[in-house]
Motif scaffolding. Structure first.
Motif, PDB file in Angstrom:
ATOM      1  N   GLN A   1      38.052   9.014  36.056  1.00 19.85           N
ATOM      2  CA  GLN A   1      39.274   9.715  35.687  1.00 19.85           C
ATOM      3  C   GLN A   1      39.660  10.814  36.670  1.00 19.85           C
ATOM      4  OE1 GLN A   1      38.348  10.936  31.703  1.00 19.85           O
ATOM      5  NE2 GLN A   1      39.116   9.022  30.857  1.00 19.85           N
ATOM      6  N   ARG A   2      38.698  11.630  37.101  1.00 20.39           N
ATOM      7  CA  ARG A   2      38.997  12.678  38.076  1.00 20.39           C
ATOM      8  C   ARG A   2      37.708  13.231  38.643  1.00 20.39           C
ATOM      9  NH1 ARG A   2      40.762  18.259  35.130  1.00 20.39           N
ATOM     10  NH2 ARG A   2      39.120  18.313  33.583  1.00 20.39           N
ATOM     11  N   THR A   3      37.848  13.979  39.713  1.00 22.58           N
ATOM     12  CA  THR A   3      36.711  14.612  40.364  1.00 22.58           C
ATOM     13  C   THR A   3      36.803  16.116  40.161  1.00 22.58           C
ATOM     14  OG1 THR A   3      36.673  12.894  42.051  1.00 22.58           O
ATOM     15  CG2 THR A   3      35.572  14.958  42.590  1.00 22.58           C
ATOM     16  N   ILE A   4      35.675  16.738  39.813  1.00 22.45           N
ATOM     17  CA  ILE A   4      35.624  18.191  39.680  1.00 22.45           C
ATOM     18  C   ILE A   4      34.495  18.700  40.578  1.00 22.45           C
ATOM     19  CG2 ILE A   4      35.311  20.163  38.141  1.00 22.45           C
ATOM     20  CD1 ILE A   4      36.266  18.354  35.831  1.00 22.45           C
ATOM     21  N   PRO A   5      34.838  19.281  41.730  1.00 24.23           N
ATOM     22  CA  PRO A   5      33.797  19.811  42.607  1.00 24.23           C
ATOM     23  C   PRO A   5      33.062  20.993  41.971  1.00 24.23           C
ATOM     24  CG  PRO A   5      35.882  19.576  43.771  1.00 24.23           C
ATOM     25  CD  PRO A   5      36.162  19.380  42.321  1.00 24.23           C
ATOM     26  N   LEU A   6      31.765  21.059  42.219  1.00 21.21           N
ATOM     27  CA  LEU A   6      30.943  22.206  41.825  1.00 21.21           C
ATOM     28  C   LEU A   6      30.685  23.036  43.066  1.00 21.21           C
ATOM     29  CD1 LEU A   6      30.170  20.072  39.533  1.00 21.21           C
ATOM     30  CD2 LEU A   6      28.068  21.376  39.371  1.00 21.21           C
ATOM     31  N   LEU A   7      30.866  24.343  42.955  1.00 21.82           N
ATOM     32  CA  LEU A   7      30.619  25.256  44.058  1.00 21.82           C
ATOM     33  C   LEU A   7      29.619  26.313  43.625  1.00 21.82           C
ATOM     34  CD1 LEU A   7      34.273  25.730  45.340  1.00 21.82           C
ATOM     35  CD2 LEU A   7      32.502  24.250  46.291  1.00 21.82           C
ATOM     36  N   ARG A   8      28.648  26.562  44.466  1.00 21.82           N
ATOM     37  CA  ARG A   8      27.616  27.560  44.162  1.00 21.82           C
ATOM     38  C   ARG A   8      28.166  28.952  44.444  1.00 21.82           C
ATOM     39  NH1 ARG A   8      21.907  28.376  44.639  1.00 21.82           N
ATOM     40  NH2 ARG A   8      21.595  30.193  43.305  1.00 21.82           N
ATOM     41  N   VAL A   9      27.970  29.855  43.498  1.00 26.31           N
ATOM     42  CA  VAL A   9      28.342  31.263  43.639  1.00 26.31           C
ATOM     43  C   VAL A   9      27.129  32.112  43.304  1.00 26.31           C
ATOM     44  CG1 VAL A   9      30.790  30.828  43.143  1.00 26.31           C
ATOM     45  CG2 VAL A   9      29.255  31.442  41.270  1.00 26.31           C
ATOM     46  N   PHE A  10      27.109  33.340  43.806  1.00 28.68           N
ATOM     47  CA  PHE A  10      25.952  34.212  43.606  1.00 28.68           C
ATOM     48  C   PHE A  10      26.273  35.520  42.909  1.00 28.68           C
ATOM     49  CE2 PHE A  10      25.181  31.845  47.569  1.00 28.68           C
ATOM     50  CZ  PHE A  10      24.060  31.142  47.177  1.00 28.68           C
ATOM     51  N   ASP A  11      27.530  35.844  42.769  1.00 27.63           N
ATOM     52  CA  ASP A  11      27.922  37.139  42.235  1.00 27.63           C
ATOM     53  C   ASP A  11      29.178  36.949  41.398  1.00 27.63           C
ATOM     54  OD1 ASP A  11      29.571  39.621  42.246  1.00 27.63           O
ATOM     55  OD2 ASP A  11      27.901  40.446  43.420  1.00 27.63           O
ATOM     56  N   GLU A  12      29.056  37.152  40.113  1.00 25.60           N
ATOM     57  CA  GLU A  12      30.169  36.906  39.193  1.00 25.60           C
ATOM     58  C   GLU A  12      31.397  37.742  39.538  1.00 25.60           C
ATOM     59  OE1 GLU A  12      31.081  37.168  34.396  1.00 25.60           O
ATOM     60  OE2 GLU A  12      29.003  37.185  35.096  1.00 25.60           O
ATOM     61  N   ALA A  13      31.211  39.022  39.838  1.00 21.77           N
ATOM     62  CA  ALA A  13      32.351  39.888  40.150  1.00 21.77           C
ATOM     63  C   ALA A  13      33.070  39.409  41.411  1.00 21.77           C
ATOM     64  CB  ALA A  13      31.894  41.335  40.306  1.00 21.77           C
ATOM     65  N   LYS A  14      32.316  39.021  42.437  1.00 17.23           N
ATOM     66  CA  LYS A  14      32.921  38.518  43.670  1.00 17.23           C
ATOM     67  C   LYS A  14      33.644  37.196  43.429  1.00 17.23           C
ATOM     68  CE  LYS A  14      32.449  40.958  47.374  1.00 17.23           C
ATOM     69  NZ  LYS A  14      33.689  41.548  47.870  1.00 17.23           N
ATOM     70  N   ALA A  15      33.072  36.340  42.597  1.00 13.13           N
ATOM     71  CA  ALA A  15      33.715  35.064  42.277  1.00 13.13           C
ATOM     72  C   ALA A  15      35.060  35.306  41.589  1.00 13.13           C
ATOM     73  CB  ALA A  15      32.813  34.199  41.404  1.00 13.13           C
ATOM     74  N   TYR A  16      35.097  36.234  40.641  1.00 13.22           N
ATOM     75  CA  TYR A  16      36.345  36.563  39.957  1.00 13.22           C
ATOM     76  C   TYR A  16      37.362  37.155  40.934  1.00 13.22           C
ATOM     77  CZ  TYR A  16      35.184  35.585  35.076  1.00 13.22           C
ATOM     78  OH  TYR A  16      34.888  34.959  33.889  1.00 13.22           O
ATOM     79  N   GLU A  17      36.904  38.068  41.790  1.00 18.27           N
ATOM     80  CA  GLU A  17      37.794  38.701  42.754  1.00 18.27           C
ATOM     81  C   GLU A  17      38.442  37.662  43.673  1.00 18.27           C
ATOM     82  OE1 GLU A  17      37.377  42.462  45.730  1.00 18.27           O
ATOM     83  OE2 GLU A  17      35.881  40.878  46.011  1.00 18.27           O
ATOM     84  N   PHE A  18      37.643  36.711  44.156  1.00 20.86           N
ATOM     85  CA  PHE A  18      38.140  35.713  45.090  1.00 20.86           C
ATOM     86  C   PHE A  18      38.960  34.636  44.396  1.00 20.86           C
ATOM     87  CE2 PHE A  18      37.721  31.733  47.461  1.00 20.86           C
ATOM     88  CZ  PHE A  18      38.144  32.121  48.714  1.00 20.86           C
ATOM     89  N   TYR A  19      38.391  33.962  43.418  1.00 18.79           N
ATOM     90  CA  TYR A  19      39.040  32.800  42.818  1.00 18.79           C
ATOM     91  C   TYR A  19      40.133  33.146  41.807  1.00 18.79           C
ATOM     92  CZ  TYR A  19      35.750  29.651  45.050  1.00 18.79           C
ATOM     93  OH  TYR A  19      35.046  28.945  45.996  1.00 18.79           O
ATOM     94  N   ILE A  20      39.933  34.184  41.020  1.00 16.98           N
ATOM     95  CA  ILE A  20      40.906  34.517  39.968  1.00 16.98           C
ATOM     96  C   ILE A  20      41.957  35.495  40.497  1.00 16.98           C
ATOM     97  CG2 ILE A  20      41.206  35.356  37.605  1.00 16.98           C
ATOM     98  CD1 ILE A  20      39.363  32.734  38.073  1.00 16.98           C
ATOM     99  N   ASP A  21      41.479  36.654  40.993  1.00 11.27           N
ATOM    100  CA  ASP A  21      42.411  37.694  41.421  1.00 11.27           C
ATOM    101  C   ASP A  21      43.188  37.310  42.679  1.00 11.27           C
ATOM    102  OD1 ASP A  21      41.389  39.164  39.302  1.00 11.27           O
ATOM    103  OD2 ASP A  21      40.038  40.339  40.564  1.00 11.27           O
TER     104      ASP A  21
END
Length: 120
Positions: free
Chosen positions: A2-22
């Protein structure tokens, strides 16, 4: 399939939010932890692109590159530059496969290559 969902490794929740969300403008669909203090696993979406971000060391290793076919890349680029994210100022390039491209590197060593086919 049906679809592909890539998994990406992250190490810091705050940095992940800053980059991907904000900065990139993804929306958090859901988050999961087995219990408090354990690694984060989350799903984020922007348009039709869904990614899973994981802090679990056994899920994947950093250094992935995800090819994202898209439209409106010049406008998206302008939006990102306007946010003045101090860790990433991507450029636009014309690729040999007749596409406009923009590559961004996340804080964990992963890359997203946005590509819009040119119609010339």
């Amino acid at each position: 399939m049906q679809r592909t969902i890539p998994l990406l490794r992250v190490f810091d929740e705050a940095k992940a939010y800053e980059f991907y969300i904000d900065w990139l403008g993804f929306t958090v669909d859901w988050t999961h932890r087995f219990e408090p203090g354990t690694p984060l696993y989350m799903q984020i979406t922007q348009g039709t692109l869904t990614l899973h971000l994981t802090e679990h060391h056994g899920d994947c290793t950093p250094g992935a590159k995800v090819f994202v076919a898209c439209t409106g890349l010049a406008e998206f680029h302008t939006e990102l530059i306007g946010k003045k994210y101090k860790y990433n100022r991507p450029g636009l390039e014309k690729a040999f496969w007749n596409a406009l491209t923009m590559e961004v590197n996340d804080p964990f060593g992963n890359k997203l290559l946005f590509s819009e086919a040119l119609t010339e």
